[in-house]
Design a protein around this motif. Structure first.
Motif, PDB file in Angstrom:
ATOM      1  N   ALA A 179       1.610  17.878   6.157  1.00  0.00           N
ATOM      2  CA  ALA A 179       3.044  17.581   6.244  1.00  0.00           C
ATOM      3  C   ALA A 179       3.746  18.774   6.861  1.00  0.00           C
ATOM      4  O   ALA A 179       3.277  19.918   6.755  1.00  0.00           O
ATOM      5  N   GLU A 180       4.846  18.498   7.537  1.00  0.00           N
ATOM      6  CA  GLU A 180       5.647  19.577   8.084  1.00  0.00           C
ATOM      7  C   GLU A 180       6.401  20.287   6.968  1.00  0.00           C
ATOM      8  O   GLU A 180       6.491  19.792   5.840  1.00  0.00           O
ATOM      9  N   ALA A 181       6.947  21.459   7.287  1.00  0.00           N
ATOM     10  CA  ALA A 181       7.693  22.222   6.291  1.00  0.00           C
ATOM     11  C   ALA A 181       8.813  21.374   5.704  1.00  0.00           C
ATOM     12  O   ALA A 181       9.614  20.787   6.444  1.00  0.00           O
ATOM     13  N   GLY A 182       8.831  21.268   4.403  1.00  0.00           N
ATOM     14  CA  GLY A 182       9.829  20.459   3.723  1.00  0.00           C
ATOM     15  C   GLY A 182       9.423  19.008   3.534  1.00  0.00           C
ATOM     16  O   GLY A 182      10.126  18.255   2.854  1.00  0.00           O
ATOM     17  N   GLY A 183       8.294  18.615   4.110  1.00  0.00           N
ATOM     18  CA  GLY A 183       7.877  17.216   4.007  1.00  0.00           C
ATOM     19  C   GLY A 183       6.811  16.962   2.981  1.00  0.00           C
ATOM     20  O   GLY A 183       6.355  15.826   2.828  1.00  0.00           O
ATOM     21  N   GLY A 184       6.396  18.005   2.273  1.00  0.00           N
ATOM     22  CA  GLY A 184       5.316  17.846   1.306  1.00  0.00           C
ATOM     23  C   GLY A 184       5.668  16.922   0.159  1.00  0.00           C
ATOM     24  O   GLY A 184       4.835  16.120  -0.291  1.00  0.00           O
ATOM     25  N   ILE A 185       6.909  16.992  -0.325  1.00  0.00           N
ATOM     26  CA  ILE A 185       7.318  16.138  -1.442  1.00  0.00           C
ATOM     27  C   ILE A 185       7.307  14.670  -1.023  1.00  0.00           C
ATOM     28  O   ILE A 185       6.890  13.794  -1.792  1.00  0.00           O
ATOM     29  N   GLY A 186       7.755  14.383   0.188  1.00  0.00           N
ATOM     30  CA  GLY A 186       7.733  13.007   0.674  1.00  0.00           C
ATOM     31  C   GLY A 186       6.318  12.447   0.704  1.00  0.00           C
ATOM     32  O   GLY A 186       6.087  11.300   0.314  1.00  0.00           O
ATOM     33  N   LEU A 187       5.357  13.258   1.170  1.00  0.00           N
ATOM     34  CA  LEU A 187       3.962  12.822   1.167  1.00  0.00           C
ATOM     35  C   LEU A 187       3.484  12.606  -0.265  1.00  0.00           C
ATOM     36  O   LEU A 187       2.783  11.628  -0.550  1.00  0.00           O
ATOM     37  N   TYR A 188       3.879  13.508  -1.158  1.00  0.00           N
ATOM     38  CA  TYR A 188       3.450  13.388  -2.546  1.00  0.00           C
ATOM     39  C   TYR A 188       3.947  12.083  -3.166  1.00  0.00           C
ATOM     40  O   TYR A 188       3.205  11.398  -3.876  1.00  0.00           O
ATOM     41  N   VAL A 189       5.195  11.738  -2.898  1.00  0.00           N
ATOM     42  CA  VAL A 189       5.756  10.496  -3.443  1.00  0.00           C
ATOM     43  C   VAL A 189       4.926   9.287  -3.006  1.00  0.00           C
ATOM     44  O   VAL A 189       4.689   8.359  -3.787  1.00  0.00           O
ATOM     45  N   SER A 190       4.442   9.309  -1.767  1.00  0.00           N
ATOM     46  CA  SER A 190       3.640   8.187  -1.279  1.00  0.00           C
ATOM     47  C   SER A 190       2.294   8.079  -1.981  1.00  0.00           C
ATOM     48  O   SER A 190       1.653   7.020  -1.951  1.00  0.00           O
ATOM     49  N   LEU A 191       1.850   9.167  -2.635  1.00  0.00           N
ATOM     50  CA  LEU A 191       0.559   9.159  -3.323  1.00  0.00           C
ATOM     51  C   LEU A 191       0.653   8.692  -4.774  1.00  0.00           C
ATOM     52  O   LEU A 191      -0.378   8.433  -5.405  1.00  0.00           O
ATOM     53  N   ILE A 192       1.857   8.612  -5.311  1.00  0.00           N
ATOM     54  CA  ILE A 192       2.015   8.331  -6.746  1.00  0.00           C
ATOM     55  C   ILE A 192       1.274   7.057  -7.182  1.00  0.00           C
ATOM     56  O   ILE A 192       0.653   7.045  -8.252  1.00  0.00           O
ATOM     57  N   PRO A 193       1.274   5.962  -6.406  1.00  0.00           N
ATOM     58  CA  PRO A 193       0.512   4.781  -6.856  1.00  0.00           C
ATOM     59  C   PRO A 193      -0.987   5.039  -6.989  1.00  0.00           C
ATOM     60  O   PRO A 193      -1.676   4.307  -7.713  1.00  0.00           O
ATOM     61  N   TYR A 194      -1.506   6.062  -6.313  1.00  0.00           N
ATOM     62  CA  TYR A 194      -2.940   6.338  -6.344  1.00  0.00           C
ATOM     63  C   TYR A 194      -3.318   7.410  -7.372  1.00  0.00           C
ATOM     64  O   TYR A 194      -4.489   7.789  -7.444  1.00  0.00           O
ATOM     65  N   LEU A 195      -2.381   7.868  -8.163  1.00  0.00           N
ATOM     66  CA  LEU A 195      -2.683   8.866  -9.198  1.00  0.00           C
ATOM     67  C   LEU A 195      -3.182   8.113 -10.442  1.00  0.00           C
ATOM     68  O   LEU A 195      -2.493   8.014 -11.456  1.00  0.00           O
ATOM     69  N   LEU A 196      -4.377   7.616 -10.359  1.00  0.00           N
ATOM     70  CA  LEU A 196      -4.862   6.663 -11.345  1.00  0.00           C
ATOM     71  C   LEU A 196      -5.059   7.284 -12.723  1.00  0.00           C
ATOM     72  O   LEU A 196      -4.727   6.662 -13.736  1.00  0.00           O
ATOM     73  N   TYR A 197      -5.618   8.484 -12.794  1.00  0.00           N
ATOM     74  CA  TYR A 197      -5.835   9.046 -14.129  1.00  0.00           C
ATOM     75  C   TYR A 197      -4.523   9.264 -14.876  1.00  0.00           C
ATOM     76  O   TYR A 197      -4.427   8.866 -16.060  1.00  0.00           O
ATOM     77  N   GLY A 443      -9.681   7.056 -20.252  1.00  0.00           N
ATOM     78  CA  GLY A 443      -8.794   7.107 -19.101  1.00  0.00           C
ATOM     79  C   GLY A 443      -9.522   7.491 -17.836  1.00  0.00           C
ATOM     80  O   GLY A 443      -9.280   6.918 -16.760  1.00  0.00           O
ATOM     81  N   ALA A 444     -10.441   8.460 -17.944  1.00  0.00           N
ATOM     82  CA  ALA A 444     -11.203   8.891 -16.771  1.00  0.00           C
ATOM     83  C   ALA A 444     -12.123   7.779 -16.282  1.00  0.00           C
ATOM     84  O   ALA A 444     -12.276   7.561 -15.068  1.00  0.00           O
ATOM     85  N   GLY A 445     -12.746   7.041 -17.228  1.00  0.00           N
ATOM     86  CA  GLY A 445     -13.609   5.934 -16.825  1.00  0.00           C
ATOM     87  C   GLY A 445     -12.835   4.842 -16.108  1.00  0.00           C
ATOM     88  O   GLY A 445     -13.301   4.290 -15.094  1.00  0.00           O
ATOM     89  N   ALA A 446     -11.649   4.529 -16.616  1.00  0.00           N
ATOM     90  CA  ALA A 446     -10.819   3.515 -15.966  1.00  0.00           C
ATOM     91  C   ALA A 446     -10.386   3.979 -14.578  1.00  0.00           C
ATOM     92  O   ALA A 446     -10.387   3.197 -13.615  1.00  0.00           O
ATOM     93  N   ALA A 447     -10.012   5.261 -14.469  1.00  0.00           N
ATOM     94  CA  ALA A 447      -9.606   5.796 -13.167  1.00  0.00           C
ATOM     95  C   ALA A 447     -10.771   5.758 -12.185  1.00  0.00           C
ATOM     96  O   ALA A 447     -10.600   5.400 -11.004  1.00  0.00           O
ATOM     97  N   LEU A 448     -11.968   6.133 -12.649  1.00  0.00           N
ATOM     98  CA  LEU A 448     -13.148   6.114 -11.771  1.00  0.00           C
ATOM     99  C   LEU A 448     -13.419   4.703 -11.264  1.00  0.00           C
ATOM    100  O   LEU A 448     -13.669   4.504 -10.065  1.00  0.00           O
ATOM    101  N   ALA A 449     -13.357   3.725 -12.162  1.00  0.00           N
ATOM    102  CA  ALA A 449     -13.562   2.343 -11.728  1.00  0.00           C
ATOM    103  C   ALA A 449     -12.507   1.931 -10.706  1.00  0.00           C
ATOM    104  O   ALA A 449     -12.819   1.245  -9.705  1.00  0.00           O
ATOM    105  N   GLY A 450     -11.290   2.369 -10.914  1.00  0.00           N
ATOM    106  CA  GLY A 450     -10.216   2.058  -9.976  1.00  0.00           C
ATOM    107  C   GLY A 450     -10.461   2.675  -8.611  1.00  0.00           C
ATOM    108  O   GLY A 450     -10.250   2.022  -7.571  1.00  0.00           O
ATOM    109  N   PHE A 451     -10.925   3.913  -8.579  1.00  0.00           N
ATOM    110  CA  PHE A 451     -11.193   4.569  -7.293  1.00  0.00           C
ATOM    111  C   PHE A 451     -12.357   3.896  -6.555  1.00  0.00           C
ATOM    112  O   PHE A 451     -12.336   3.781  -5.326  1.00  0.00           O
TER     113      PHE A 451
END
Length: 459
Positions: A179-197, A443-451
């Motif tokens: 991400a460009e400078a200042g754009g890291g938070i925007g990229l992070y927000v897009s990852l929130i659905p994939y933070l399975l654990y 929780g880790a097992g469920a996250a692993l299955a999800g990934f």
């Protein structure tokens, strides 16, 4: 610190020694010291003791270590002030009158954990201190309270993009060219659905609170001991600092607000003052002192000042665990532990399985080393390169990487949030780890299955 190339599987020895000794003796600080000395023996041979002491001085001189010492010690002083003014006991009694069920108290702790999302240190310390008294009166085991407290520390901080965790990870995205400078938070927000654990950890603790998931193994034992009338073997921070006198203060009605207001000032001031928890603690201390003066506790302000120093004293042991874990972190870095583990799985990696491999591998590294942000720093360039080379879905792979650090913080027995959550809830560290670990594994097992499933779909 001197290092060596090609330690390979031998790099696992110090961390395995720490884990084994801690489980055997149930004394995490001594286990950490032994593992760190063993690692320095491997690296420096006959000069290992001097190397250990040099590393200890280096760790203490790090700005991050100074920050940790100040935050934890000042929070100890804050709780000492609130306890000596009678605020923690009064707040616990007020909660007991209003939240009259186990579910109500635990949901309240869960809610305060969400509110104090700014930093996992503040979260772990504040929630336990606020709800320990009510939990005792309602008949909730301290192990259960510690589990709820810890489950709303790193998992919540990772899911809300305005915490110290998310700011750090967003900075790594920018530093690695994602991400460009200042754009890291925007990229992070897009990852929130994939933070399975983190998602599964939060859903699981919510299900435990509601009774949809029952007590497992050691947690059931802790609940049985409580029902049998066994007294806790570890005193909570505020519990050990409460005043000996039974004389009421000049303004007893202010005691509960004098506890709650500084606790709420912590996250508010942290956000308002640039996201630094140290400033939040200092602001809360100032508010606590002002309100304590209004309460005018019995015996005057002298015992309150004594409570502040005693509160700092009570934080020495958990702080020692955190600081020695930093020494072990440096040992593992010098031995090349993270690189060895990543290198071991790299030859078998395929695009569809990469997110699952990243989650399993880095969860193990984070759990063994107690270095969650360090694991992110070292592994992120390698993970990004692997994803590009294999054509793996980058958002899902990064979600697995972030999830692994959250699992490590939640499960590692010498992780900072784990240690502080146990201390604030009045639960021994090893009891907290043993009672929480089965839920963390679910929780880790469920996250692993999800990934795995999402990797197959994306592939």
């Amino acid at each position: 610190m001197s290092g060596a190339e090609g330690w390979g599987a031998l790099s696992l020895i110090p961390s395995l020694a720490v884990l084994g000794l801690a489980v055997w003796t149930r004394r995490p600080l001594e286990a950490l010291i032994f593992g760190s000395l063993l690692g320095h023996l491997m690296l420096s041979r006959g000069g290992f003791l001097g190397a250990f002491l040099e590393n200890a001085q280096s760790v203490m001189a790090e700005p991050a270590s100074v920050w940790v010492v100040l935050v934890v010690m000042l929070f100890g002083a804050l709780i000492g002030i609130l306890a000596r003014a009678g605020g923690s006991r009064a707040f616990g009694e007020a909660l007991s009158r209003r939240l009259r069920t186990r579910r109500g108290v635990l949901l309240g702790a869960f809610g305060l954990g969400v509110v104090t999302f700014v930093d996992d240190y503040l979260n772990a310390l504040a929630v336990g201190a606020a709800f320990r008294g009510a939990a005792d009166r309602i008949g909730i085991s301290r192990a259960r309270l510690a589990y709820v407290v810890d489950s709303t520390a790193a998992p919540i901080c990772v899911l809300i993009p305005a915490s110290t965790w998310t700011v750090f990870i967003a900075g790594l995205f920018e530093a690695n060219g994602l991400a460009e400078a200042g754009g890291g938070i925007g990229l992070y927000v897009s990852l929130i659905p994939y933070l399975l654990y983190p998602w599964f950890a939060i859903l699981l603790v919510f299900a435990v609170i509601l009774g949809a998931v029952g007590d497992l193994g050691p947690m059931a034992d802790a609940e049985r001991r409580l029902r049998s009338g066994a007294t806790p073997v570890t005193a909570a921070l505020d519990e050990s600092l409460e005043p000996a006198t039974t004389q009421a203060p000049a303004r007893p009605g202010l005691r509960a607000p004098a506890f709650l207001v500084p606790i709420l000032v912590l996250p508010a001031a942290t956000l308002a003052l640039g996201g630094d928890a140290l400033f939040g603690v200092v602001a809360a201390l100032g508010v606590a002192l002002a309100l304590t003066t209004l309460v005018r506790p019995a015996g005057g302000l002298g015992p309150v000042a004594d409570g502040a120093f005693l509160g700092m004293e009570k934080m020495v042991y958990p702080l020692g665990i955190v600081l020695v874990s930093f020494i072990l972190r440096d040992v593992n870095a010098a031995l090349g532990l993270t690189e060895f583990v990543i290198g071991s799985v790299q030859p078998i990696a395929r695009a569809w399985m990469l997110p699952a491999l990243v989650f399993v591998t880095l969860s193990g590294v984070a759990f063994a080393t107690g270095s969650f942000w360090g694991a992110y720093t070292v592994s992120m360039p390698v993970v990004i390169g692997l994803a590009a080379e294999l054509g793996a879905p980058l958002p899902l792979t990064l979600g697995a990487l972030v999830s692994a650090g959250a699992f490590g913080s939640h499960a590692c027995f010498y992780g900072d949030a784990t240690v502080l959550a146990a201390r604030s809830a009045g639960c021994s560290i090893m009891e907290h780890v043993r009672t929480q670990f089965p839920y963390a594994l679910i929780g880790a097992g469920a996250a692993l299955a999800g990934f795995v499933l999402l990797g197959l779909v994306a592939g």
